[in-house]
Design a protein around this motif. Structure first.
Motif, mmCIF file in Angstrom:
data_model
loop_
_atom_site.group_PDB
_atom_site.id
_atom_site.type_symbol
_atom_site.label_atom_id
_atom_site.label_comp_id
_atom_site.label_asym_id
_atom_site.label_seq_id
_atom_site.Cartn_x
_atom_site.Cartn_y
_atom_site.Cartn_z
ATOM 1 N N LEU A 1 0.391 -1.107 -0.439
ATOM 2 C CA LEU A 1 0.175 -0.156 -0.040
ATOM 3 C C LEU A 1 1.111 1.341 0.356
ATOM 4 O O LEU A 1 0.525 1.929 -0.807
ATOM 5 C CB LEU A 1 -0.936 -0.449 1.541
ATOM 6 N N CYS A 2 2.203 1.528 1.340
ATOM 7 C CA CYS A 2 2.481 2.198 0.760
ATOM 8 C C CYS A 2 3.646 2.805 -0.501
ATOM 9 O O CYS A 2 3.636 3.910 -0.348
ATOM 10 C CB CYS A 2 4.212 2.383 1.795
ATOM 11 N N SER A 3 3.953 1.571 -0.723
ATOM 12 C CA SER A 3 4.707 1.908 -2.397
ATOM 13 C C SER A 3 3.420 2.013 -3.445
ATOM 14 O O SER A 3 3.742 3.258 -4.311
ATOM 15 C CB SER A 3 5.457 0.473 -2.823
ATOM 16 N N ARG A 4 2.242 1.840 -3.586
ATOM 17 C CA ARG A 4 1.303 2.494 -4.581
ATOM 18 C C ARG A 4 0.934 3.990 -4.549
ATOM 19 O O ARG A 4 1.181 4.354 -4.913
ATOM 20 C CB ARG A 4 0.644 1.187 -3.960
ATOM 21 N N MET A 5 1.076 3.955 -2.718
ATOM 22 C CA MET A 5 0.816 5.748 -3.057
ATOM 23 C C MET A 5 1.841 6.562 -2.659
ATOM 24 O O MET A 5 1.687 7.723 -3.607
ATOM 25 C CB MET A 5 -0.431 5.498 -1.153
ATOM 26 N N LEU A 6 3.145 5.978 -2.542
ATOM 27 C CA LEU A 6 3.925 6.580 -3.498
ATOM 28 C C LEU A 6 3.748 6.910 -4.439
ATOM 29 O O LEU A 6 4.747 7.808 -5.047
ATOM 30 C CB LEU A 6 5.555 6.117 -2.744
ATOM 31 N N ASP A 7 3.696 5.968 -5.227
ATOM 32 C CA ASP A 7 3.517 5.862 -6.786
ATOM 33 C C ASP A 7 3.065 6.924 -6.978
ATOM 34 O O ASP A 7 3.354 7.869 -8.228
ATOM 35 C CB ASP A 7 3.360 4.998 -7.388
ATOM 36 N N THR A 8 1.853 7.089 -6.430
ATOM 37 C CA THR A 8 0.596 8.238 -6.958
ATOM 38 C C THR A 8 0.814 9.596 -6.673
ATOM 39 O O THR A 8 1.098 10.325 -7.255
ATOM 40 C CB THR A 8 -0.396 7.889 -6.617
ATOM 41 N N SER A 9 1.652 9.908 -5.374
ATOM 42 C CA SER A 9 1.931 11.029 -4.939
ATOM 43 C C SER A 9 3.228 11.612 -6.259
ATOM 44 O O SER A 9 3.305 12.953 -6.365
ATOM 45 C CB SER A 9 2.838 10.869 -3.880
ATOM 46 N N VAL A 10 4.331 10.689 -6.430
ATOM 47 C CA VAL A 10 5.234 10.744 -7.560
ATOM 48 C C VAL A 10 4.626 11.707 -8.816
ATOM 49 O O VAL A 10 5.137 12.329 -9.368
ATOM 50 C CB VAL A 10 6.654 9.890 -7.380
ATOM 51 N N ALA A 11 3.768 10.522 -9.208
ATOM 52 C CA ALA A 11 3.285 10.916 -10.222
ATOM 53 C C ALA A 11 2.378 12.413 -10.559
ATOM 54 O O ALA A 11 2.589 13.404 -11.504
ATOM 55 C CB ALA A 11 1.628 9.938 -11.006
ATOM 56 N N VAL A 12 1.737 13.134 -9.177
ATOM 57 C CA VAL A 12 1.041 13.729 -9.025
ATOM 58 C C VAL A 12 2.034 15.301 -9.336
ATOM 59 O O VAL A 12 2.226 15.843 -9.881
ATOM 60 C CB VAL A 12 0.473 13.882 -7.311
#
Length: 328
Positions: free
Chosen positions: A298-309
């Protein structure tokens, strides 16, 4: 129960502290860290809500807690997140996580290398209503347009017009309408549809900062339009239009309130799964569950979203000619 330390004593902390120190909190708020200038106000918060310790030393705060919540001006997020990770502490950092994509990636890589949890506190991503939108999204058919509007007149805009510049209106401090409000719109869209193919930001710029603007994100088969403003207000509207109907949400993305599905044929459907809870409740519970269960996925997936944003925000600011710090 994990011990949480809070860095900052501003408006956002005052908003969530009554709930976070209450019986439904998944954390034990152990300490609050502030500047010397805000020490009196911070100690008063500790006294009011039963927070055991106050300090003006960040190192001391980190020595007392398992997790730190960083709620300081945007430009300081990288510095304090990096220091907390280096000290072996899990981190929850206010949005935006970093002023550039490269810095966001650096923090994400550091957290992963140390097997620590790093979450960007974008409330939208953890709301039950947001998860429900993702679930019912196929009902609209093929998506053709997305509209987002987060416009909120800033109490500090009058000062800005008079020549006094707070960090929220300072390009050197990663301020501006896009970084303050538009980040929620971008997170809303990217969290549902992934990264856009093209970004364009038409902003109203005064003294180098965007006080309002219109961001267009182009996807393969549809366009997403995000309006953000700190120099004026309007009703919040989030609309996902498709070939079979549309979803309408009449609240800002950070609250992510009730949603109505309007089919072109058939009856309307309304849902509101977040009613009666503080907007930060869902994210704090999600963070605690993830850390306690070691849910790195979950953490990694949310970090990917944060970087994309972060990539969208950086591209948009460059497109609008906004100068900003890239090395912290």
């Amino acid at each position: 129960m994990m011990k949480l330390g809070i860095l900052g004593a501003g408006m956002i902390v005052r908003e969530f502290l009554p709930w976070l120190t209450g019986p439904e909190s998944p954390f034990k708020v152990e300490a609050l860290c502030s500047t010397e200038r805000s020490a009196g106000a911070a100690q008063a918060l500790c006294d009011q809500y039963g927070v055991p310790r106050h300090t003006t030393s960040y190192d001391e705060l980190l020595s007392w807690v398992d997790v730190v919540y960083i709620a300081v001006p945007n430009i300081l997020h990288v510095k304090y997140t990096r220091a907390a990770l280096e000290a072996g502490r899990h981190v929850i950092v206010e949005k935006p996580m970093a002023p550039t994509a490269a810095l966001a990636e650096e923090l994400a890589d550091l957290a992963r290398s140390k097997k620590l949890f790093l979450f960007e506190a974008v409330t939208t991503q953890y709301q039950d209503n947001y998860a429900k939108i993702r679930e019912v999204l196929p009902k609209v058919g093929a998506v053709t347009m997305v509209q987002c509007n987060f416009s909120q007149y800033s109490s500090r805009y009058h000062d800005f017009c008079a020549g006094k510049v707070w960090p929220s209106f300072d390009p050197a401090c990663a301020g501006g309408a896009l970084m303050d409000l538009g980040v929620y719109n971008v997170s809303y869209v990217v969290g549902l549809f992934g990264s856009p193919n093209k970004v364009h930001y038409a902003a109203n710029i005064t003294r180098g900062i965007d006080t309002s603007g219109v961001l267009t994100m182009e996807y393969r088969s549809f366009k997403a339009v995000s309006i953000n403003a700190k120099d004026s207000s309007s009703p919040a509207r989030y609309i996902i239009q498709g070939t079979k109907g549309y979803l309408l949400q009449k609240s800002t993305a950070n609250f992510c309130g009730g949603v109505t599905f309007h089919p072109y044929k058939g009856k309307e459907e309304h849902f509101n799964l977040s009613a009666g809870r503080p907007r930060q409740a869902a994210e704090f519970h999600a963070f605690a569950r993830a850390i306690e269960s070691e849910d790195m996925e979950l953490c990694s997936r949310m970090l990917d979203t944060s970087v994309a944003v972060s990539r969208v925000l950086e591209t948009a600011r460059r497109d609008a000619g906004i100068r900003f710090t890239t090395d912290l």
